[in-house]
Design an enzyme around this catalytic site. Sequence first.
Site, short mmCIF file in Angstrom:
data_model
loop_
_atom_site.label_atom_id
_atom_site.label_comp_id
_atom_site.label_asym_id
_atom_site.label_seq_id
_atom_site.Cartn_x
_atom_site.Cartn_y
_atom_site.Cartn_z
N LYS A 1 40.66 38.27 50.95
CA LYS A 1 42.09 38.00 50.88
C LYS A 1 42.47 37.01 51.97
O LYS A 1 42.02 37.13 53.12
CB LYS A 1 42.89 39.30 51.00
CG LYS A 1 42.75 40.15 49.74
CD LYS A 1 43.79 41.21 49.62
CE LYS A 1 43.66 41.95 48.32
NZ LYS A 1 44.09 41.15 47.14
N ARG B 1 40.28 44.82 37.36
CA ARG B 1 39.94 44.70 35.93
C ARG B 1 38.48 45.06 35.68
O ARG B 1 38.14 45.53 34.59
CB ARG B 1 40.29 43.29 35.43
CG ARG B 1 39.51 42.18 36.08
CD ARG B 1 40.14 40.81 35.87
NE ARG B 1 41.36 40.64 36.65
CZ ARG B 1 42.12 39.55 36.64
NH1 ARG B 1 41.81 38.53 35.86
NH2 ARG B 1 43.20 39.48 37.38
#
Length: 479
Positions: free
Chosen positions: A258, A333
């Site tokens: 990140k 996902r």
Amino acid sequence: MNIKLLKKENFAPVSNKIIFVSEQDNFDKYNFTVQEKNYIKKAIKNEIDPIVINQYDCINFVLLIDPKKEKHLAAEKLRKTGNNLIKQIEHYKIKEIEIIDELAVKDYTLALIEGILLSSYTFHKYKKAQERKKTSLHELSIVSEATTAKDIEELNSLLKGVFIARDLVNEPFSFLNAEQLAQEIKKTAHTAGFSFQMLDKKKIQSLKMGGVLAVNQGSAFQPTFSILEWKPKNAVNSKPIVLVGKGIVYDTGGLSLKPTKQSMDHMKCDMAGAAAIVGTFYAIAQNNLPVHLLGLIPATDNCVNSQAYAPGDVVKMANGMSVEVLNSDAEGRMILADALHYAERYSPELVIDLATLTGAAVRAVGIKACAMSGTASEEDKNKLKQSGFKTFERLIEFPLWDDYADTLKSDIADIKNLGNANAGMIVAAKFLENFTLSPWIHLDIAGPAFYHHADSYRGKGGTGFGVRLLYDFIKAKTE
Ligand code: BES
Ligand code: ZN
Ligand code: ZN
């Protein structure tokens, strides 16, 4: 839950009271003087809310209900009033108070209690005992013809479910790794009476859950896959409803780390989907709802070591599809795909997944609502939206148009796990769609799951978003 709820038949004249009134009331029932009554009338005209009448041996809070206001908006206003009231209750150091529902509107009474109780939540496990904030209020009595003791008990269990979800989200990664999350779910299962099973890494390997395993590669901890089941004999549905929750106990982004400190420091919240499912199961089992329900929670952290899955890797998923990983930060996902595929074995009537899945959903709908999409019937989607308004956990639907999957095409595998910079919440849903054939609803709760600033009865930190929504939707199916 520190505040005890009680149902009372009559109100005691000298007691602290919260009184619902309409403009037509003359307030004769209560021990108000002429001056006090005149003041209430004037205060109503001046839209003072709540109106406070301090009679010294007791305090009265008078709440005006506007019959013209749309019901779900009036209920939300009352939840917020509950938040204002708890501050006043603290100010006056009130220990016991009665709600007098003269208007006999159950939804309003319950909304007010909800606002008060949700506002009383604290997460203070890691503070010194003497520094833990406690509410002065310990008993809330309800005097109402419309609201039964059973309604109050039901609400109490539901809100306990919200607190369980908030607690789980607020727990840091230092306490809550994937195995610990499974332990916590097991504890909740035992208290509430639903069944619990955990698949360990070996079992996850034998099921070829490549998505879960790939994300777990960079972790120092074992992955887990929790299976929750509530199957009462009187269930109204023959095929189960399956709830799937993203259980990333911490998301660093992996090798696609990140980019900013701000984007990582609250990533303990990345299991809020899982938490909402645990809270919902608690409430449904405690309240004995006649519905067959399954919960699937794939869990791991998404961290970095030399074995971490890397951009460019190709992963074989549980359903046999190959996925080219182009961003290890799109890990939600990867684990949800395997769980959605696992759900197929139950031939579900409906699958609902909850996930803090994309920053794009936050950009698109903000933190006051969640992004929804899915292949379920219009009827189910509309009912869920209605529950969204009723509980004020609102949903905004996005389409699943086919060409939104174009950016997921891969040169070397069946699909990639990353689209381009646009419409990320739709593309993520298009990715997940590959892994389920059942009627399915996807809820991207990245915005409303965790608050950096308190917003009335939704305090700072985990909000428990999804518990009241799912409970209302599932309960409606049993009625
Ligand atoms: N856990 C994040 C999404 C998120 C963002 C949750 C903000 C809560 C608040 C998720 O795993 C993520 O990193 N998504 C990426 C996807 C992208 C790489 C396609 C994102 O949204 O940037
Ligand atoms: Zn991520
Ligand atoms: Zn994530």
